[in-house]
Design a protein around this motif. Structure first.
Motif, PDB file in Angstrom:
ATOM      1  N   SER A  65     -45.192 -11.959 -36.962  1.00 53.13           N
ATOM      2  CA  SER A  65     -45.857 -11.990 -35.657  1.00 53.13           C
ATOM      3  C   SER A  65     -44.822 -12.278 -34.570  1.00 53.13           C
ATOM      4  CB  SER A  65     -46.936 -13.081 -35.626  1.00 53.13           C
ATOM      5  OG  SER A  65     -46.347 -14.374 -35.589  1.00 53.13           O
ATOM      6  N   SER A  66     -45.291 -12.290 -33.327  1.00 56.34           N
ATOM      7  CA  SER A  66     -44.391 -12.552 -32.203  1.00 56.34           C
ATOM      8  C   SER A  66     -43.872 -13.982 -32.201  1.00 56.34           C
ATOM      9  CB  SER A  66     -45.118 -12.269 -30.883  1.00 56.34           C
ATOM     10  OG  SER A  66     -46.283 -13.075 -30.772  1.00 56.34           O
ATOM     11  N   VAL A  67     -44.572 -14.877 -32.880  1.00 55.97           N
ATOM     12  CA  VAL A  67     -44.140 -16.283 -32.904  1.00 55.97           C
ATOM     13  C   VAL A  67     -42.767 -16.408 -33.553  1.00 55.97           C
ATOM     14  CG1 VAL A  67     -44.648 -18.580 -33.819  1.00 55.97           C
ATOM     15  CG2 VAL A  67     -46.501 -17.167 -32.930  1.00 55.97           C
ATOM     16  N   GLU A  68     -42.577 -15.732 -34.698  1.00 59.11           N
ATOM     17  CA  GLU A  68     -41.299 -15.799 -35.396  1.00 59.11           C
ATOM     18  C   GLU A  68     -40.198 -15.093 -34.592  1.00 59.11           C
ATOM     19  OE1 GLU A  68     -44.512 -16.639 -38.112  1.00 59.11           O
ATOM     20  OE2 GLU A  68     -44.185 -14.915 -36.786  1.00 59.11           O
ATOM     21  N   PHE A  69     -40.564 -14.006 -33.918  1.00 63.63           N
ATOM     22  CA  PHE A  69     -39.608 -13.311 -33.055  1.00 63.63           C
ATOM     23  C   PHE A  69     -39.110 -14.250 -31.954  1.00 63.63           C
ATOM     24  CE2 PHE A  69     -39.174 -11.277 -28.886  1.00 63.63           C
ATOM     25  CZ  PHE A  69     -38.119 -10.403 -29.106  1.00 63.63           C
ATOM     26  N   CYS A  70     -40.023 -14.916 -31.292  1.00 60.94           N
ATOM     27  CA  CYS A  70     -39.650 -15.822 -30.201  1.00 60.94           C
ATOM     28  C   CYS A  70     -38.887 -17.036 -30.719  1.00 60.94           C
ATOM     29  CB  CYS A  70     -40.897 -16.249 -29.423  1.00 60.94           C
ATOM     30  SG  CYS A  70     -41.635 -14.917 -28.452  1.00 60.94           S
ATOM     31  N   ASP A  71     -39.175 -17.455 -31.941  1.00 55.51           N
ATOM     32  CA  ASP A  71     -38.410 -18.555 -32.541  1.00 55.51           C
ATOM     33  C   ASP A  71     -36.935 -18.167 -32.644  1.00 55.51           C
ATOM     34  OD1 ASP A  71     -40.583 -20.193 -32.800  1.00 55.51           O
ATOM     35  OD2 ASP A  71     -40.925 -19.771 -34.921  1.00 55.51           O
ATOM     36  N   ASP A  72     -36.682 -16.930 -33.071  1.00 57.99           N
ATOM     37  CA  ASP A  72     -35.294 -16.465 -33.186  1.00 57.99           C
ATOM     38  C   ASP A  72     -34.636 -16.309 -31.814  1.00 57.99           C
ATOM     39  OD1 ASP A  72     -35.083 -16.495 -35.899  1.00 57.99           O
ATOM     40  OD2 ASP A  72     -35.150 -14.323 -36.189  1.00 57.99           O
ATOM     41  N   MET A  73     -35.394 -15.824 -30.841  1.00 60.90           N
ATOM     42  CA  MET A  73     -34.848 -15.699 -29.488  1.00 60.90           C
ATOM     43  C   MET A  73     -34.437 -17.068 -28.958  1.00 60.90           C
ATOM     44  SD  MET A  73     -34.720 -12.509 -28.494  1.00 60.90           S
ATOM     45  CE  MET A  73     -34.665 -12.541 -26.684  1.00 60.90           C
ATOM     46  N   ASN A  74     -35.296 -18.049 -29.152  1.00 60.97           N
ATOM     47  CA  ASN A  74     -34.973 -19.407 -28.701  1.00 60.97           C
ATOM     48  C   ASN A  74     -33.793 -19.983 -29.477  1.00 60.97           C
ATOM     49  OD1 ASN A  74     -37.021 -19.622 -26.733  1.00 60.97           O
ATOM     50  ND2 ASN A  74     -38.549 -20.118 -28.297  1.00 60.97           N
ATOM     51  N   LEU A  75     -33.662 -19.572 -30.754  1.00 66.79           N
ATOM     52  CA  LEU A  75     -32.560 -20.058 -31.580  1.00 66.79           C
ATOM     53  C   LEU A  75     -31.221 -19.576 -31.034  1.00 66.79           C
ATOM     54  CD1 LEU A  75     -31.794 -21.590 -34.161  1.00 66.79           C
ATOM     55  CD2 LEU A  75     -32.071 -19.440 -35.426  1.00 66.79           C
ATOM     56  N   VAL A  76     -31.183 -18.367 -30.496  1.00 68.19           N
ATOM     57  CA  VAL A  76     -29.951 -17.843 -29.891  1.00 68.19           C
ATOM     58  C   VAL A  76     -29.448 -18.810 -28.819  1.00 68.19           C
ATOM     59  CG1 VAL A  76     -28.958 -15.995 -28.470  1.00 68.19           C
ATOM     60  CG2 VAL A  76     -30.518 -15.427 -30.344  1.00 68.19           C
ATOM     61  N   PHE A  77     -30.362 -19.249 -27.975  1.00 72.44           N
ATOM     62  CA  PHE A  77     -29.978 -20.113 -26.856  1.00 72.44           C
ATOM     63  C   PHE A  77     -29.679 -21.545 -27.304  1.00 72.44           C
ATOM     64  CE2 PHE A  77     -33.158 -17.024 -25.022  1.00 72.44           C
ATOM     65  CZ  PHE A  77     -32.197 -16.133 -24.581  1.00 72.44           C
ATOM     66  N   SER A  78     -30.477 -22.064 -28.227  1.00 70.61           N
ATOM     67  CA  SER A  78     -30.245 -23.442 -28.680  1.00 70.61           C
ATOM     68  C   SER A  78     -28.917 -23.542 -29.433  1.00 70.61           C
ATOM     69  CB  SER A  78     -31.412 -23.918 -29.557  1.00 70.61           C
ATOM     70  OG  SER A  78     -31.545 -23.128 -30.723  1.00 70.61           O
ATOM     71  N   ASN A  79     -28.569 -22.513 -30.193  1.00 69.35           N
ATOM     72  CA  ASN A  79     -27.275 -22.504 -30.894  1.00 69.35           C
ATOM     73  C   ASN A  79     -26.113 -22.547 -29.898  1.00 69.35           C
ATOM     74  OD1 ASN A  79     -28.406 -22.390 -33.428  1.00 69.35           O
ATOM     75  ND2 ASN A  79     -28.124 -20.194 -33.698  1.00 69.35           N
ATOM     76  N   ALA A  80     -26.210 -21.676 -28.894  1.00 70.93           N
ATOM     77  CA  ALA A  80     -25.125 -21.584 -27.902  1.00 70.93           C
ATOM     78  C   ALA A  80     -24.957 -22.901 -27.146  1.00 70.93           C
ATOM     79  CB  ALA A  80     -25.404 -20.445 -26.933  1.00 70.93           C
ATOM     80  N   LYS A  81     -26.065 -23.527 -26.804  1.00 70.63           N
ATOM     81  CA  LYS A  81     -25.991 -24.784 -26.053  1.00 70.63           C
ATOM     82  C   LYS A  81     -25.530 -25.943 -26.938  1.00 70.63           C
ATOM     83  CE  LYS A  81     -30.190 -24.355 -24.276  1.00 70.63           C
ATOM     84  NZ  LYS A  81     -31.409 -24.640 -23.465  1.00 70.63           N
ATOM     85  N   ALA A  82     -25.832 -25.844 -28.242  1.00 73.87           N
ATOM     86  CA  ALA A  82     -25.401 -26.900 -29.158  1.00 73.87           C
ATOM     87  C   ALA A  82     -23.889 -26.852 -29.380  1.00 73.87           C
ATOM     88  CB  ALA A  82     -26.127 -26.758 -30.494  1.00 73.87           C
ATOM     89  N   PHE A  83     -23.329 -25.638 -29.444  1.00 75.08           N
ATOM     90  CA  PHE A  83     -21.904 -25.504 -29.731  1.00 75.08           C
ATOM     91  C   PHE A  83     -21.044 -25.646 -28.481  1.00 75.08           C
ATOM     92  CE2 PHE A  83     -17.981 -23.095 -30.567  1.00 75.08           C
ATOM     93  CZ  PHE A  83     -17.562 -23.742 -31.726  1.00 75.08           C
ATOM     94  N   ASN A  84     -21.571 -25.200 -27.350  1.00 76.28           N
ATOM     95  CA  ASN A  84     -20.801 -25.232 -26.106  1.00 76.28           C
ATOM     96  C   ASN A  84     -21.305 -26.364 -25.212  1.00 76.28           C
ATOM     97  OD1 ASN A  84     -19.210 -22.480 -26.246  1.00 76.28           O
ATOM     98  ND2 ASN A  84     -21.311 -22.028 -26.864  1.00 76.28           N
ATOM     99  N   PRO A  85     -20.449 -27.322 -24.860  1.00 74.01           N
ATOM    100  CA  PRO A  85     -20.880 -28.493 -24.086  1.00 74.01           C
ATOM    101  C   PRO A  85     -21.396 -28.126 -22.696  1.00 74.01           C
ATOM    102  CG  PRO A  85     -18.492 -28.370 -24.182  1.00 74.01           C
ATOM    103  CD  PRO A  85     -19.005 -27.337 -25.140  1.00 74.01           C
ATOM    104  N   ALA A  86     -22.295 -28.957 -22.200  1.00 75.05           N
ATOM    105  CA  ALA A  86     -22.841 -28.759 -20.855  1.00 75.05           C
ATOM    106  C   ALA A  86     -21.714 -28.700 -19.832  1.00 75.05           C
ATOM    107  CB  ALA A  86     -23.805 -29.896 -20.508  1.00 75.05           C
ATOM    108  N   GLY A  87     -21.829 -27.741 -18.926  1.00 72.02           N
ATOM    109  CA  GLY A  87     -20.802 -27.583 -17.910  1.00 72.02           C
ATOM    110  C   GLY A  87     -19.777 -26.528 -18.250  1.00 72.02           C
TER     111      GLY A  87
END
Length: 238
Positions: A65-87
């Motif tokens: 369903s779209s729920v799992e699709f959106c979970d992966d989309m959000n994962l793209v952003f959470s991964n990037a923010k977790a690895f790259n520090p704020a700023g």
């Protein structure tokens, strides 16, 4: 959770828009962490995700369903923010792309019109395409026993002849259902999806009874003919 209202077709359109977004280039393919010498990347990002991988999964029918699709989309952003520090440059870019994604998500989410009369409590029926019906049939086929109880009640409401005292199995052709029946089924599926999303957000463990019921549930028998078959929950035919 507007993501629960998207069809998989809408997900494809949304993904196409996001891949064309001017700042999305860094998310189009998996991060080549070995090539870039980012040796700590695997220890920080446990489940890598990118738009290219999501495109392949969507094309291969890997999203129920779209729920799992959106979970992966959000994962793209959470991964990037977790690895790259704020700023940092990448963190700033990520926030901008994520903001655009949420904007586009709202645009691609169809509005479900529910004109409930105070006196009659009626629901305005929606228009369903063949693709919508297939997705709805698959969603119903994957419901656990508790989720099916509401479906059986709706069948009793709209097609009572299918539910007799001796009925142990119901075969329903989704193409023959009225728009109002389909709409109520759709609202039920979305309500369950929202409940699951809230439980995930709250960090609640999956209900063991539901997990077992889902494992025992029969899969969609004939996707091409949009037919689904279900055993009646014991509670409803006693």
């Amino acid at each position: 959770h507007v993501a629960n209202m998207l069809s998989l077709n809408d997900c494809g359109k949304l993904l196409t828009v996001m891949k064309k977004f001017s700042l999305s280039s860094i998310f189009l393919e998996p991060v080549p962490w070995k090539e870039w010498g980012l040796l700590d990347y695997p220890s920080i990002v446990k489940k890598p995700m990118d738009f290219g991988t999501i495109t392949k999964k969507l094309a291969a029918g890997k999203y129920p369903s779209s729920v799992e699709f959106c979970d992966d989309m959000n994962l793209v952003f959470s991964n990037a923010k977790a690895f790259n520090p704020a700023g940092s440059h990448v963190h700033i870019i990520t926030c901008k792309v994520e903001k655009e994604y949420k904007k586009q998500l709202s645009k691609h989410t169809p509005s479900v019109k529910k004109s409930r009369s105070r006196k009659s409590g009626t629901i305005e029926p929606l228009v369903f395409t063949d693709a919508d019906k297939r997705e709805l049939g698959k969603a119903i086929a994957n419901l656990d026993s508790k989720g099916l109880e509401r479906v059986i009640l709706l069948i009793q409401k709209y097609n009572p002849s299918l539910v007799q005292d001796s009925t142990t199995e119901i075969e329903l052709d989704i193409n023959t259902l009225s728009p109002l029946f389909l709409t109520e089924l759709q609202l039920h599926i979305k309500s369950l999806a929202k409940k699951r999303a809230r439980e995930r957000d709250d960090g609640l463990p999956p209900n063991e009874e539901n997990l077992q019921a889902m494992k025992q549930t029969k899969k969609l028998g004939d996707a091409e003919n949009k037919i689904f078959k279900r055993k009646m929950p014991t509670l409803l035919y006693n």
